[in-house]
Design an enzyme around this catalytic site. Structure first.
Site, PDB file in Angstrom:
ATOM      1  N   ASP A  42       0.865  -1.177   0.000  1.00 43.16           N
ATOM      2  CA  ASP A  42       0.000   0.000   0.000  1.00 43.16           C
ATOM      3  C   ASP A  42       0.899   1.223   0.000  1.00 43.16           C
ATOM      4  OD1 ASP A  42      -2.338   1.618   0.518  1.00 43.16           O
ATOM      5  OD2 ASP A  42      -3.206  -0.150   1.488  1.00 43.16           O
ATOM      6  N   ASP A  70      -3.128   4.676  -2.341  1.00 42.32           N
ATOM      7  CA  ASP A  70      -4.169   5.302  -1.538  1.00 42.32           C
ATOM      8  C   ASP A  70      -4.616   6.624  -2.172  1.00 42.32           C
ATOM      9  OD1 ASP A  70      -5.418   4.987   1.212  1.00 42.32           O
ATOM     10  OD2 ASP A  70      -4.622   7.017   1.407  1.00 42.32           O
ATOM     11  N   GLU A 118      -6.681   3.608  -5.786  1.00 39.60           N
ATOM     12  CA  GLU A 118      -7.940   3.785  -5.058  1.00 39.60           C
ATOM     13  C   GLU A 118      -8.613   5.060  -5.559  1.00 39.60           C
ATOM     14  OE1 GLU A 118      -9.848   4.260  -0.602  1.00 39.60           O
ATOM     15  OE2 GLU A 118      -7.990   5.277  -1.085  1.00 39.60           O
ATOM     16  N   HIS A 177     -11.131  -2.684   3.754  1.00 35.44           N
ATOM     17  CA  HIS A 177     -11.043  -2.277   5.154  1.00 35.44           C
ATOM     18  C   HIS A 177     -11.792  -0.978   5.450  1.00 35.44           C
ATOM     19  CE1 HIS A 177      -8.150  -0.058   2.887  1.00 35.44           C
ATOM     20  NE2 HIS A 177      -7.983   0.765   3.904  1.00 35.44           N
ATOM     21  N   ASP A 178     -12.405  -0.381   4.436  1.00 38.43           N
ATOM     22  CA  ASP A 178     -13.182   0.851   4.644  1.00 38.43           C
ATOM     23  C   ASP A 178     -14.681   0.620   4.486  1.00 38.43           C
ATOM     24  OD1 ASP A 178     -10.830   2.387   4.901  1.00 38.43           O
ATOM     25  OD2 ASP A 178     -10.706   2.711   2.735  1.00 38.43           O
TER      26      ASP A 178
HETATM   27  C1  NOJ Z   1      -8.156   5.413   2.113  1.00 38.58           C
HETATM   28  C2  NOJ Z   1      -7.815   4.256   2.986  1.00 38.58           C
HETATM   29  O1  NOJ Z   1      -8.317   3.077   2.423  1.00 38.58           O
HETATM   30  C3  NOJ Z   1      -8.402   4.552   4.340  1.00 38.58           C
HETATM   31  O2  NOJ Z   1      -8.354   3.441   5.197  1.00 38.58           O
HETATM   32  C4  NOJ Z   1      -7.669   5.728   4.911  1.00 38.58           C
HETATM   33  O3  NOJ Z   1      -8.258   6.102   6.147  1.00 38.58           O
HETATM   34  C5  NOJ Z   1      -7.710   6.911   3.969  1.00 38.58           C
HETATM   35  N1  NOJ Z   1      -7.479   6.554   2.600  1.00 38.58           N
HETATM   36  C6  NOJ Z   1      -6.665   7.906   4.339  1.00 38.58           C
HETATM   37  O4  NOJ Z   1      -5.400   7.369   4.039  1.00 38.58           O
END
Ligand code: NOJ
Length: 540
Positions: free
Chosen positions: A96, A203, A266, A326-327
Site C-alpha cells: 500500500d 491510496d 484507489e 477495510h473501509d
Molecule cells: C483510504 C484508505 O483506504 C483509508 O483506510 C484511509 O483512512 C484513507 N485513505 C486515508 O489514508
C-alpha cells in the site's frame, strides 16, 4: 496476458491477519505462517495494507517513514523473508503506497512545521488565516472539509498558519506542486520495487493534487437535508484536479522501469471519470472499480452497470471488481449471509481482476463494536454517525479456529479489536474439512477460474433473462468451454428460460451455491431457488 489480469488479488489487513508474538496485533511473521493457507485459496497476489512506521492514528495510513517496517509488524529482514517466501509459492506481493499525506510525525512535516522559512515548509499546504476579526484559529482559509468529518484545516500556533488535511489532522497533505515532492515519493516506490515487491495499491490517488488558488468548493446540488458538511459541497478543488493525470503518469513510469509490476489506484469516482485513470495505458494498470460496493444489490442495477463499465473501458483497459475492503462494511453483512456465496460467485466469475478481502472466503461478518471501544478515527470524529462510518467492524481478527482468540493470537494476548461472537463455528479449521463449507465453495470457484480461459480472460455478455432478481451472463473463449452464470439476488424461486443461451443437453452444472443444486433442466427452463447461484458449463 499479465499476472495481474488473469490472477486474483487478496487483501490482507495485517493488524488482523495473524499475530505471532502475542501483542494482539498481526505481523509479518504471522502472514508468513499463513502463506500455505493463502496458496490453498488459488489466489495469485496478496496486497498488504500499510506496514510502515506510523503513530497509527489512522492505523498505518499515516506514514512516518516510507522506507521501513513498523516494529509492530517486524523488521525489514522479516519483510525480505516474506517477499522470498511469497515468491517461492509463486504468489505476488503488493504494498500500500500512501502518497497523498504523511503522518505529522514524518520528518518532512516535523521540519515543515518548525518555521515558515524551513526548506521543507512548502512540502505541505500551508495557508494564512482568512482576513477578518476573531482569533486566527477560527479564520479558516476556505470551506474544505475532511472525509472523516470536520474542517480540512488545522491551525498551527507556532507559525500562525493552517495546514491542510482531508483525513485526520495528523495526516497533513503533501504539496505535489513542489518540485521535490513527487521525485521523493517516486524514490520511495523504487525502494520497495528494488526489494522485489510486485506493485502498489495507491491510496486516494485521485486526491493528490489540490486547487492552486485554494478556492471554496461550491454547494453540492444533490445533497439532501441531512447530508454531512463534507457531502454538502462539490469536491471540484480537492479531487481529480487538473494536472493529476500527469502525476499518475510519472508514477506509472517508475513501475515501467521494472518488469511485470503494477499499480491499482484507489479512486471513488463515477465510471466515466474513473476510466480516465487508465490514461493511454500509461496511468493506473487498474483504477479500482468499487461499484459492487456502492450499487444496490439488485440484478438489474448490477447487470446494467456491467454493460456500462465494459462499454466505458478504453482500448487496452483491463476491468476489475471489488466486493469489500477495510473501509467498507463486510459483504456478508451488507447483502446478508444468505447472499454471501452468490456475492463471491459474482466477484469470481466477472470479467476482470477480482480483489478479495480477507475473511470473506469464510463469510466473516461485521462485528458490532460499541462506541466506547471504537478505534477508528473516522468513527471517533463522527460519533452520531459511527455506525455508518465506523470501520472497526470490518477489521476484526481473522477467524482461524475455535481456540481462544480464534487462533489469531496466543491465549494470553489481548487482540486489538474484539473477535466475532460466532468464531467458534465460523472459522477456517471448521470449514476446511467440510466439503459443503463456504471456504471450499470459494476454493472451487477460484480453482475453476484459474483453470478456465473463459473465466479468467474470456469475453462477457450480460443476458437479459427477463426475470426480476436474476442476474445472468455468459463467459466465452474461442475453442473452449463457455460458462453461463445465473445468480438469484433475491429470496424467491425463479425460473429462467435457457433456450436463448444454449441447448440444455450441452450444459452441466459446474458449481452451485447449494449442495443440492436444482437439476438441469426441464424443456429449457432452469429453476433457481431463492439465494441460489449457478455456474453452468457450456460444453465446447
Ligand atoms: C483510504 C484508505 O483506504 C483509508 O483506510 C484511509 O483512512 C484513507 N485513505 C486515508 O489514508
Amino acid at each position: 496476458m499479465h499476472w495481474w489480469q488473469t490472477g486474483i488479488i487478496y487483501q490482507i489487513y495485517p493488524r488482523s491477519f495473524q499475530d505471532s508474538n502475542a501483542d494482539g496485533v498481526g505481523d509479518l511473521k504471522g502472514i508468513i505462517g499463513r502463506l500455505d493457507y493463502l496458496k490453498s485459496l488459488h489466489i495469485d497476489a496478496i496486497w498488504l495494507s500499510p506496514i510502515f512506521p506510523s503513530p497509527m492514528r489512522d492505523f498505518g495510513y499515516d506514514v512516518a517513514d516510507y522506507c521501513d517496517i513498523h516494529p509492530l509488524f517486524g523488521t525489514l529482514a522479516d519483510f525480505d523473508r516474506l517477499v522470498a517466501e511469497t515468491h517461492d509459492r509463486d504468489l505476488k506481493i503488493i504494498l500500500d503506497l500512501v502518497p497523498n499525506h504523511t503522518s505529522d510525525e514524518h520528518p518532512w512535516f516535523v521540519e515543515s512545521r518548525s518555521s515558515r522559512d524551513n526548506p521543507k515548509r512548502d512540502y505541505y499546504l500551508w495557508r494564512d488565516p482568512a482576513p477578518g476579526d476573531g482569533p486566527p484559529e477560527t479564520r479558516l482559509p476556505n470551506n474544505w472539509q475532511t472525509h472523516f468529518g470536520g474542517d480540512a484545516w488545522t491551525y498551527d500556533a507556532h507559525t500562525g498558519q493552517f495546514y491542510m488535511h482531508q483525513f485526520h489532522s495528523s495526516q497533513p497533505e503533501l504539496n505535489y506542486r513542489h518540485p521535490e515532492v513527487l521525485p521523493a515519493m517516486l524514490d520511495n516506490m523504487r525502494f520497495w520495487l528494488d526489494r522485489g515487491v510486485d506493485g502498489f495499491r495507491v491510496d486516494v490517488i485521485w486526491l493528490m493534487l489540490k486547487d492552486e488558488q485554494f478556492r471554496d468548493e461550491p454547494p453540492n446540488p444533490h445533497a439532501g437535508p441531512d447530508a454531512r458538511p463534507f457531502d454538502r459541497i462539490d469536491h471540484i478543488y480537492t479531487a481529480s484536479v487538473e494536472g493529476i493525470h500527469d502525476i499518475v503518469r510519472q508514477m506509472r513510469a517508475v513501475l515501467d522501469e521494472y518488469d511485470e509490476r503494477m499499480m491499482v489506484g484507489e479512486i471513488y469516482l463515477p465510471v466515466e471519470q474513473l476510466v480516465t485513470y487508465y490514461g493511454d495505458s500509461d496511468e493506473c494498470h487498474m483504477p479500482f472499480n468499487f461499484q459492487l460496493i456502492l450499487l444496490p444489490w439488485e440484478a438489474r442495477a448490477i447487470g446494467d452497470y456491467i454493460r456500462q463499465y465494459e462499454a466505458a473501458l478504453p482500448p487496452g483497459g483491463w476491468p476489475n471488481w471489488v466486493l469489500g475492503n477495510h473501509d467498507q462494511h463486510r459483504i456478508a453483512t451488507r447483502v446478508s449471509q444468505a447472499q454471501a456465496r452468490v456475492a463471491q460467485m459474482l466477484l469470481l466469475t466477472l470479467r476482470g481482476t477480482p480483489t478479495c478481502y480477507y475473511g470473506d472466503e469464510i463469510g466473516m461478518e461485521d462485528v458490532p463494536i460499541p462506541f466506547e471501544q471504537c478505534m477508528d478515527p473516522a468513527a471517533l470524529q463522527q460519533p452520531d454517525l459511527f455506525e455508518v462510518w465506523g470501520r472497526d467492524p470490518e477489521r476484526t481478527p481473522m477467524q482461524w479456529d475455535d481456540s481462544p482468540h480464534a487462533g489469531f493470537a496466543a491465549p494470553e494476548a489481548t487482540p486489538w479489536l474484539p473477535l466475532a461472537a460466532d468464531y467458534g463455528a465460523r472459522n477456517v479449521a471448521a470449514q476446511d474439512g467440510d466439503p459443503a463449507s463456504m471456504l471450499n465453495f470459494y476454493r472451487a470457484l477460484t480453482a475453476l477460474r484459474r483453470a478456465e480461459p473463459a473465466l479468467n480472460r474470456g469475453a462477457i455478455e450480460v443476458i437479459d433473462v427477463g426475470v426480476d432478481d436474476v442476474l445472468a451472463y455468459r463467459r466465452t473463449w474461442p475453442g473452449r468451454d463457455g460458462f453461463l452464470i445465473a445468480l438469484n439476488l433475491g429470496g424467491r424461486s425463479m425460473g429462467i428460460n435457457l433456450r436463448a443461451v444454449a441447448q440444455t443437453s450441452d450444459m452441466e452444472i459446474a458449481i452451485s451455491t447449494t449442495t443440492t443444486p436444482n437439476k438441469l433442466v426441464d424443456a429449457g427452463t432452469l429453476a433457481l431457488d431463492g439465494n441460489e447461484g449457478l455456474v453452468i458449463r457450456l460444453l465446447a
